[in-house]
Motif scaffolding. Structure first.
Motif, mmCIF file in Angstrom:
data_model
loop_
_atom_site.group_PDB
_atom_site.id
_atom_site.type_symbol
_atom_site.label_atom_id
_atom_site.label_comp_id
_atom_site.label_asym_id
_atom_site.label_seq_id
_atom_site.Cartn_x
_atom_site.Cartn_y
_atom_site.Cartn_z
ATOM 1 N N MET A 1 0.855 -1.177 0.000
ATOM 2 C CA MET A 1 0.000 0.000 0.000
ATOM 3 C C MET A 1 0.900 1.240 0.000
ATOM 4 O O MET A 1 1.674 1.429 0.923
ATOM 5 C CB MET A 1 -0.852 -0.020 1.272
ATOM 6 C CG MET A 1 -2.135 0.750 1.100
ATOM 7 S SD MET A 1 -3.031 0.864 2.646
ATOM 8 C CE MET A 1 -3.096 -0.810 3.228
ATOM 9 N N GLU A 2 0.824 2.020 -1.077
ATOM 10 C CA GLU A 2 1.753 3.151 -1.178
ATOM 11 C C GLU A 2 1.057 4.471 -0.886
ATOM 12 O O GLU A 2 -0.089 4.671 -1.235
ATOM 13 C CB GLU A 2 2.384 3.190 -2.565
ATOM 14 C CG GLU A 2 3.416 2.096 -2.775
ATOM 15 C CD GLU A 2 4.548 2.110 -1.749
ATOM 16 O OE1 GLU A 2 4.582 2.982 -0.859
ATOM 17 O OE2 GLU A 2 5.403 1.225 -1.827
ATOM 18 N N ASN A 3 1.793 5.377 -0.322
ATOM 19 C CA ASN A 3 1.191 6.671 -0.025
ATOM 20 C C ASN A 3 1.676 7.707 -1.030
ATOM 21 O O ASN A 3 2.492 7.421 -1.918
ATOM 22 C CB ASN A 3 1.452 7.053 1.434
ATOM 23 C CG ASN A 3 2.695 7.874 1.597
ATOM 24 O OD1 ASN A 3 3.670 7.682 0.883
ATOM 25 N ND2 ASN A 3 2.666 8.810 2.500
ATOM 26 N N ALA A 4 1.142 8.927 -0.871
ATOM 27 C CA ALA A 4 1.358 9.970 -1.877
ATOM 28 C C ALA A 4 2.847 10.267 -2.096
ATOM 29 O O ALA A 4 3.276 10.453 -3.238
ATOM 30 C CB ALA A 4 0.621 11.236 -1.444
ATOM 31 N N TYR A 5 3.614 10.294 -1.029
ATOM 32 C CA TYR A 5 5.041 10.584 -1.186
ATOM 33 C C TYR A 5 5.750 9.380 -1.838
ATOM 34 O O TYR A 5 6.500 9.537 -2.801
ATOM 35 C CB TYR A 5 5.671 10.893 0.184
ATOM 36 C CG TYR A 5 7.167 11.041 0.110
ATOM 37 C CD1 TYR A 5 7.733 12.244 -0.317
ATOM 38 C CD2 TYR A 5 8.025 9.985 0.428
ATOM 39 C CE1 TYR A 5 9.110 12.392 -0.417
ATOM 40 C CE2 TYR A 5 9.396 10.118 0.338
ATOM 41 C CZ TYR A 5 9.934 11.325 -0.086
ATOM 42 O OH TYR A 5 11.299 11.456 -0.189
ATOM 43 N N ASN A 6 5.490 8.215 -1.333
ATOM 44 C CA ASN A 6 6.190 7.024 -1.819
ATOM 45 C C ASN A 6 5.953 6.771 -3.315
ATOM 46 O O ASN A 6 6.847 6.287 -4.015
ATOM 47 C CB ASN A 6 5.758 5.793 -1.020
ATOM 48 C CG ASN A 6 6.271 5.850 0.411
ATOM 49 O OD1 ASN A 6 7.070 6.732 0.744
ATOM 50 N ND2 ASN A 6 5.818 4.937 1.250
ATOM 51 N N ARG A 7 4.743 7.091 -3.766
ATOM 52 C CA ARG A 7 4.412 6.856 -5.171
ATOM 53 C C ARG A 7 5.332 7.635 -6.109
ATOM 54 O O ARG A 7 5.572 7.232 -7.233
ATOM 55 C CB ARG A 7 2.959 7.279 -5.453
ATOM 56 C CG ARG A 7 1.937 6.214 -5.125
ATOM 57 C CD ARG A 7 0.589 6.506 -5.783
ATOM 58 N NE ARG A 7 -0.020 7.743 -5.321
ATOM 59 C CZ ARG A 7 -0.811 7.833 -4.241
ATOM 60 N NH1 ARG A 7 -1.075 6.755 -3.539
ATOM 61 N NH2 ARG A 7 -1.333 8.978 -3.884
ATOM 62 N N ARG A 8 5.829 8.770 -5.628
ATOM 63 C CA ARG A 8 6.658 9.619 -6.496
ATOM 64 C C ARG A 8 8.137 9.217 -6.472
ATOM 65 O O ARG A 8 8.949 9.789 -7.181
ATOM 66 C CB ARG A 8 6.540 11.095 -6.058
ATOM 67 C CG ARG A 8 5.171 11.689 -6.308
ATOM 68 C CD ARG A 8 5.180 13.206 -6.198
ATOM 69 N NE ARG A 8 5.372 13.689 -4.838
ATOM 70 C CZ ARG A 8 6.511 14.183 -4.353
ATOM 71 N NH1 ARG A 8 7.579 14.260 -5.106
ATOM 72 N NH2 ARG A 8 6.576 14.602 -3.104
ATOM 73 N N GLN A 9 8.489 8.260 -5.609
ATOM 74 C CA GLN A 9 9.901 7.906 -5.472
ATOM 75 C C GLN A 9 10.287 6.789 -6.442
ATOM 76 O O GLN A 9 9.452 5.986 -6.840
ATOM 77 C CB GLN A 9 10.201 7.456 -4.032
ATOM 78 C CG GLN A 9 9.747 8.462 -2.987
ATOM 79 C CD GLN A 9 10.229 9.870 -3.286
ATOM 80 O OE1 GLN A 9 11.418 10.107 -3.429
ATOM 81 N NE2 GLN A 9 9.296 10.813 -3.408
ATOM 82 N N ARG A 10 11.609 6.791 -6.745
ATOM 83 C CA ARG A 10 12.094 5.692 -7.573
ATOM 84 C C ARG A 10 12.252 4.454 -6.693
ATOM 85 O O ARG A 10 12.267 4.553 -5.472
ATOM 86 C CB ARG A 10 13.426 6.075 -8.210
ATOM 87 C CG ARG A 10 13.240 7.011 -9.394
ATOM 88 C CD ARG A 10 14.556 7.536 -9.840
ATOM 89 N NE ARG A 10 15.271 8.125 -8.708
ATOM 90 C CZ ARG A 10 16.330 8.903 -8.809
ATOM 91 N NH1 ARG A 10 16.842 9.178 -9.979
ATOM 92 N NH2 ARG A 10 16.925 9.397 -7.741
ATOM 93 N N ARG A 11 12.419 3.346 -7.345
ATOM 94 C CA ARG A 11 12.412 2.064 -6.659
ATOM 95 C C ARG A 11 13.338 1.991 -5.442
ATOM 96 O O ARG A 11 12.961 1.504 -4.381
ATOM 97 C CB ARG A 11 12.836 1.001 -7.682
ATOM 98 C CG ARG A 11 12.372 -0.340 -7.288
ATOM 99 C CD ARG A 11 12.892 -1.368 -8.233
ATOM 100 N NE ARG A 11 12.832 -2.638 -7.532
ATOM 101 C CZ ARG A 11 12.544 -3.741 -8.097
ATOM 102 N NH1 ARG A 11 12.303 -3.769 -9.368
ATOM 103 N NH2 ARG A 11 12.507 -4.845 -7.401
ATOM 104 N N ASN A 12 14.566 2.493 -5.593
ATOM 105 C CA ASN A 12 15.524 2.357 -4.496
ATOM 106 C C ASN A 12 15.598 3.571 -3.568
ATOM 107 O O ASN A 12 16.414 3.603 -2.664
ATOM 108 C CB ASN A 12 16.924 2.065 -5.057
ATOM 109 C CG ASN A 12 16.963 0.704 -5.702
ATOM 110 O OD1 ASN A 12 16.303 -0.218 -5.222
ATOM 111 N ND2 ASN A 12 17.683 0.576 -6.808
ATOM 112 N N ASP A 13 14.762 4.562 -3.807
ATOM 113 C CA ASP A 13 14.754 5.735 -2.922
ATOM 114 C C ASP A 13 14.157 5.353 -1.564
ATOM 115 O O ASP A 13 13.284 4.479 -1.495
ATOM 116 C CB ASP A 13 13.898 6.858 -3.524
ATOM 117 C CG ASP A 13 14.576 7.501 -4.720
ATOM 118 O OD1 ASP A 13 15.802 7.311 -4.873
ATOM 119 O OD2 ASP A 13 13.880 8.182 -5.505
#
Ligand code: SF4
Ligand code: SF4
Length: 339
Positions: A1-13
């Motif tokens: 379950m991803e949140n608004a910030y996480n969705r914008r990050q690259r895989r390894n961020d």
């Protein structure tokens, strides 16, 4: 379950951690008024909206489990949660009947343990409803207000009913050899607090900032430049929720990260949370409390020469902003700022 910030990050961020440990603050009231308190809990505070409703408490519990499944845990806290004993009992009854699970512990200062009968009755009642851990807070600050007799009665009876493995005493060495600080003068308290702070540092926010910060080593204002709270904020798996519905990250009480209400559950808030869009957290995660202070300077804040640490600086700026009516949706409630 991803949140608004996480969705914008690259895989390894690095990602924002899921809020899996939730402290439900049933009240800001407390029979004590400890010098180390992160807020300004006291017996005589006037904070009616700070009393959590049974519906909100139960909704927060359910949302914690919905968000985290079996990994979600709640602890019931305050202020002093035993001032809301009926709510404690009703919540545990509901949890017991529904099989929801996830209760980590109830925290208390044991001030209510005034005789064996009431102590036994209340702990037995909660134990029968599934209480798995009771945390009793004890140190030089608490014992200024809570009779040592009540503390020792709570430990004795909780050990008998729950078993030693279900009792957490913070701190056990103090409980074994308590200092009777209730009779100390102000100067004796300062001396005892200084010794205690040398052993266990306290976060200098709320009343601790006012009452304890001068007792520890000070650091120049400029030395906080470049120290931010990004890593700790992103890694914080814990949040607290108060009776107003304010959600606070970790123990950074007084920074309103989000607000639960009829339309927004804790799960909704986590899913939509992006700290880069939050007017306070975006600054704290970028340039830390020093940057918050520099921004506030433009509006009239004058920093002190020294602070007892980054949280002391953070609290001082936030208090100034709050007192000047700035960021009213993101800083509060008043009881966190001594008002
Ligand atoms: S630290 Fe805990 S026990 Fe002490 S005043 Fe604050 S809420 Fe009450
Ligand atoms: S400096 Fe402020 S945001 Fe950072 S940990 Fe301390 S209280 Fe929280």
């Amino acid at each position: 379950m991803e949140n608004a910030y996480n969705r914008r990050q690259r895989r390894n961020d690095p990602k924002l951690k899921l809020w899996s440990s939730v402290g439900i603050m049933l009240t800001y009231r407390c029979p004590a008024a400890c010098a180390c308190c992160y807020v300004f809990s006291a017996p005589d505070i006037n904070c009616p909206g700070g009393e959590m409703t049974p519906e909100m408490a139960w909704d927060c519990w359910k949302a914690t489990r919905e968000l985290n499944g079996q990994n979600g845990s709640v602890h019931l806290t305050g202020g002093e949660p035993f001032l809301r004993f009926e709510l404690l009992r009703d919540l545990l009854q509901k949890a017991h009947d529904s099989g929801i699970g996830g209760l980590e512990k109830i925290e208390t200062n044991a001030a209510w343990c005034v005789n064996d009968q009431i102590t036994t009755e209340r702990i037995s009642e909660l134990a029968n409803l599934g209480l798995t851990k009771l945390q009793i807070s004890t140190d030089i600050y608490h014992q200024q207000f809570v009779p040592t007799e009540n503390l020792q009665r709570a430990i004795r009876i909780a050990t008998e009913i729950l078993g030693p493995e279900c009792l957490q005493v913070r701190w056990r060495d103090f409980a074994n050899d308590p200092v009777h600080s209730e009779l100390f003068s102000e100067s004796e308290l300062d001396e005892a607090f200084t010794l205690a702070l040398a052993k266990i540092p306290e976060r200098m926010v709320g009343r601790a900032a006012v009452r304890l910060s001068h007792l520890v080593k000070q650091q120049p204002y400029a030395s906080f430049q470049g120290i931010n709270c990004r890593q700790s904020h992103m890694a914080a798996k814990g949040v607290h929720i108060d009776g107003f519905g304010n959600v606070f990250s970790s123990t950074c009480i007084g920074i309103i990260t989000g607000k639960v209400d009829n339309d927004n559950s804790l799960k909704d808030i986590w899913l939509n949370y992006d700290f880069t869009q939050h007017p306070i957290w975006s600054v704290l995660t970028e340039g830390g409390p020093w940057l918050l202070a520099e921004n506030a300077r433009e509006q009239g804040f004058v920093p002190a020469e020294n602070y007892a640490g980054k949280c002391h600086l953070c609290y001082s700026v936030r208090k100034w902003l709050f007192s000047n009516g700035l960021f009213p949706d993101y800083l509060g409630p008043a009881v966190c700022y001594g008002q």
